[in-house]
Motif scaffolding. Sequence first.
Motif, PDB file in Angstrom:
ATOM      1  N   LEU A 141     -28.430 -26.766  13.954  1.00  0.00           N
ATOM      2  CA  LEU A 141     -29.124 -26.437  12.714  1.00  0.00           C
ATOM      3  C   LEU A 141     -29.299 -24.928  12.612  1.00  0.00           C
ATOM      4  O   LEU A 141     -29.384 -24.230  13.619  1.00  0.00           O
ATOM      5  N   ARG A 142     -29.362 -24.444  11.378  1.00  0.00           N
ATOM      6  CA  ARG A 142     -29.614 -23.010  11.199  1.00  0.00           C
ATOM      7  C   ARG A 142     -31.083 -22.712  11.476  1.00  0.00           C
ATOM      8  O   ARG A 142     -31.974 -23.362  10.930  1.00  0.00           O
ATOM      9  N   LEU A 143     -31.312 -21.727  12.321  1.00  0.00           N
ATOM     10  CA  LEU A 143     -32.656 -21.269  12.623  1.00  0.00           C
ATOM     11  C   LEU A 143     -32.941 -19.983  11.855  1.00  0.00           C
ATOM     12  O   LEU A 143     -32.016 -19.242  11.490  1.00  0.00           O
ATOM     13  N   LYS A 144     -34.209 -19.707  11.654  1.00  0.00           N
ATOM     14  CA  LYS A 144     -34.593 -18.410  11.070  1.00  0.00           C
ATOM     15  C   LYS A 144     -34.669 -17.424  12.235  1.00  0.00           C
ATOM     16  O   LYS A 144     -35.739 -17.093  12.751  1.00  0.00           O
ATOM     17  N   SER A 145     -33.494 -16.991  12.648  1.00  0.00           N
ATOM     18  CA  SER A 145     -33.365 -16.241  13.896  1.00  0.00           C
ATOM     19  C   SER A 145     -33.054 -14.773  13.628  1.00  0.00           C
ATOM     20  O   SER A 145     -32.942 -14.331  12.483  1.00  0.00           O
ATOM     21  N   HIS A 146     -32.879 -14.030  14.722  1.00  0.00           N
ATOM     22  CA  HIS A 146     -32.545 -12.614  14.629  1.00  0.00           C
ATOM     23  C   HIS A 146     -31.102 -12.373  14.180  1.00  0.00           C
ATOM     24  O   HIS A 146     -30.725 -11.216  13.956  1.00  0.00           O
ATOM     25  N   HIS A 147     -30.305 -13.412  14.055  1.00  0.00           N
ATOM     26  CA  HIS A 147     -28.900 -13.257  13.674  1.00  0.00           C
ATOM     27  C   HIS A 147     -28.782 -13.132  12.154  1.00  0.00           C
ATOM     28  O   HIS A 147     -28.752 -14.133  11.445  1.00  0.00           O
ATOM     29  N   TYR A 148     -28.676 -11.914  11.643  1.00  0.00           N
ATOM     30  CA  TYR A 148     -28.727 -11.698  10.188  1.00  0.00           C
ATOM     31  C   TYR A 148     -27.517 -10.945   9.640  1.00  0.00           C
ATOM     32  O   TYR A 148     -27.531 -10.500   8.501  1.00  0.00           O
ATOM     33  N   LEU A 149     -26.464 -10.822  10.428  1.00  0.00           N
ATOM     34  CA  LEU A 149     -25.329 -10.026   9.973  1.00  0.00           C
ATOM     35  C   LEU A 149     -24.709 -10.592   8.698  1.00  0.00           C
ATOM     36  O   LEU A 149     -24.375  -9.837   7.776  1.00  0.00           O
ATOM     37  N   ASN A 150     -24.539 -11.911   8.624  1.00  0.00           N
ATOM     38  CA  ASN A 150     -23.951 -12.528   7.430  1.00  0.00           C
ATOM     39  C   ASN A 150     -24.761 -12.184   6.179  1.00  0.00           C
ATOM     40  O   ASN A 150     -24.211 -11.855   5.122  1.00  0.00           O
ATOM     41  N   ASN A 151     -26.091 -12.231   6.310  1.00  0.00           N
ATOM     42  CA  ASN A 151     -26.975 -11.900   5.194  1.00  0.00           C
ATOM     43  C   ASN A 151     -26.880 -10.422   4.821  1.00  0.00           C
ATOM     44  O   ASN A 151     -26.881 -10.057   3.639  1.00  0.00           O
ATOM     45  N   ILE A 152     -26.786  -9.570   5.833  1.00  0.00           N
ATOM     46  CA  ILE A 152     -26.703  -8.134   5.577  1.00  0.00           C
ATOM     47  C   ILE A 152     -25.400  -7.776   4.871  1.00  0.00           C
ATOM     48  O   ILE A 152     -25.383  -6.991   3.905  1.00  0.00           O
ATOM     49  N   LEU A 153     -24.294  -8.363   5.307  1.00  0.00           N
ATOM     50  CA  LEU A 153     -23.017  -8.111   4.646  1.00  0.00           C
ATOM     51  C   LEU A 153     -23.045  -8.604   3.206  1.00  0.00           C
ATOM     52  O   LEU A 153     -22.482  -7.959   2.303  1.00  0.00           O
ATOM     53  N   ALA A 154     -23.708  -9.733   2.977  1.00  0.00           N
ATOM     54  CA  ALA A 154     -23.832 -10.255   1.622  1.00  0.00           C
ATOM     55  C   ALA A 154     -24.675  -9.324   0.750  1.00  0.00           C
ATOM     56  O   ALA A 154     -24.354  -9.076  -0.421  1.00  0.00           O
ATOM     57  N   LYS A 155     -25.749  -8.800   1.308  1.00  0.00           N
ATOM     58  CA  LYS A 155     -26.594  -7.873   0.563  1.00  0.00           C
ATOM     59  C   LYS A 155     -25.825  -6.603   0.212  1.00  0.00           C
ATOM     60  O   LYS A 155     -25.964  -6.059  -0.897  1.00  0.00           O
ATOM     61  N   ARG A 156     -24.996  -6.134   1.115  1.00  0.00           N
ATOM     62  CA  ARG A 156     -24.172  -4.959   0.816  1.00  0.00           C
ATOM     63  C   ARG A 156     -23.197  -5.259  -0.322  1.00  0.00           C
ATOM     64  O   ARG A 156     -22.879  -4.385  -1.128  1.00  0.00           O
ATOM     65  N   GLU A 157     -22.743  -6.498  -0.375  1.00  0.00           N
ATOM     66  CA  GLU A 157     -21.809  -6.876  -1.443  1.00  0.00           C
ATOM     67  C   GLU A 157     -22.464  -6.797  -2.818  1.00  0.00           C
ATOM     68  O   GLU A 157     -21.871  -6.289  -3.770  1.00  0.00           O
ATOM     69  N   VAL A 158     -23.707  -7.292  -2.946  1.00  0.00           N
ATOM     70  CA  VAL A 158     -24.359  -7.304  -4.264  1.00  0.00           C
ATOM     71  C   VAL A 158     -25.043  -5.986  -4.584  1.00  0.00           C
ATOM     72  O   VAL A 158     -25.315  -5.694  -5.757  1.00  0.00           O
ATOM     73  N   GLY A 159     -25.333  -5.177  -3.558  1.00  0.00           N
ATOM     74  CA  GLY A 159     -25.951  -3.893  -3.800  1.00  0.00           C
ATOM     75  C   GLY A 159     -27.465  -3.932  -3.717  1.00  0.00           C
ATOM     76  O   GLY A 159     -28.071  -4.975  -3.457  1.00  0.00           O
ATOM     77  N   PRO A 160     -28.114  -2.789  -3.958  1.00  0.00           N
ATOM     78  CA  PRO A 160     -29.550  -2.642  -3.692  1.00  0.00           C
ATOM     79  C   PRO A 160     -30.472  -3.209  -4.767  1.00  0.00           C
ATOM     80  O   PRO A 160     -31.685  -3.261  -4.568  1.00  0.00           O
ATOM     81  N   ASP A 161     -29.952  -3.610  -5.921  1.00  0.00           N
ATOM     82  CA  ASP A 161     -30.783  -4.067  -7.031  1.00  0.00           C
ATOM     83  C   ASP A 161     -31.558  -5.328  -6.624  1.00  0.00           C
ATOM     84  O   ASP A 161     -30.955  -6.384  -6.378  1.00  0.00           O
ATOM     85  N   PRO A 162     -32.890  -5.277  -6.557  1.00  0.00           N
ATOM     86  CA  PRO A 162     -33.667  -6.447  -6.129  1.00  0.00           C
ATOM     87  C   PRO A 162     -33.671  -7.580  -7.143  1.00  0.00           C
ATOM     88  O   PRO A 162     -34.100  -8.694  -6.814  1.00  0.00           O
ATOM     89  N   SER A 163     -33.208  -7.308  -8.364  1.00  0.00           N
ATOM     90  CA  SER A 163     -33.189  -8.353  -9.393  1.00  0.00           C
ATOM     91  C   SER A 163     -31.929  -9.213  -9.331  1.00  0.00           C
ATOM     92  O   SER A 163     -31.749 -10.109 -10.160  1.00  0.00           O
ATOM     93  N   VAL A 164     -31.051  -8.945  -8.354  1.00  0.00           N
ATOM     94  CA  VAL A 164     -29.814  -9.716  -8.205  1.00  0.00           C
ATOM     95  C   VAL A 164     -29.856 -10.473  -6.883  1.00  0.00           C
ATOM     96  O   VAL A 164     -30.115  -9.892  -5.836  1.00  0.00           O
TER      97      VAL A 164
END
Length: 293
Positions: A141-164
């Motif tokens: 199962l996915r844990l809310k763990s320290h492994h966040y690279l996938n999320n960080i790469l996704a955030k870089r894809e959409v950019g810094p706008d918090p409304s997206v």
Amino acid sequence: MYICINGRVLKEEEAKISPFDHGFMYGLGVFETFRVYNGHPFLFDDHFDRLQSSLAALNIKLNVNKASVLHDINELLKVNQLKDAYVRLNVSAGDNAVGLTVEKYENPNVIIYMKPIGQPAQVEKNAVILQIRRNTPEGPLRLKSHHYLNNILAKREVGPDPSVEGIFLTDQGHVAEGIVSNVFWVKDGKVFTPSLSTGILNGITRQFIIELLAFLNIKVEVGHFTKEHLLDCDEAFVTNSIQEVVPVKKLEGKSLPGAAGEITDKLHSYYVIQRNRLWSRKNIQVSEVEVDK
């Protein structure tokens, strides 16, 4: 601001952990984020239960109990002079020698971060389908763990706008989850949300919303859905413990009702009722909710 490390309250600039903490070295750690509303930590029991389950999966012993954590949270609220706060309860494996170990971690580091968050304000977001795919969990199962690279790469894809908010698809093309949220949508009065078997995090707010839908007699289907199914929706929203129920006003350029969506608005209204008093989704009382007949 002040934070708490292993029961000790100190200024954040004075905080230190060992470079031999396996949470730092190997990512062996999990955390919970939640809001405090006027001194009340919303759904704290559910967050603490998930934390315990996640630590057991990582073979980390939790050496504090619920009462002591609540005491530390209240102390931080006092010293930081806050009534409304963002809280991150983080547990890392603790110190060990360089190299992997199969032994149980007996002395983890328990850190409580806190920052001001102000009064809740409902905002609308634009949602886009990410090009990067959701990675598979590293365990069953996915844990809310320290492994966040996938999320960080996704955030870089959409950019810094918090409304997206970016929405992941799985490698099989099924809708998964947002970068920092779970995803729900409505079609013909029925709510849809991805199954845990897509590899998503079982968000605490996700669980609460599914429970609330049952009390409101609103049908919900949990399953595997294509991008086309999502894009055909009448309304959509995303959830997390900090941003609550977030209406989606545009989805891949398609205009949606956002906060004016009938079911989205109803869920948000009941969320507001519960957030100042509820300790667990299991404690929702039928008498507290006007159930549609």
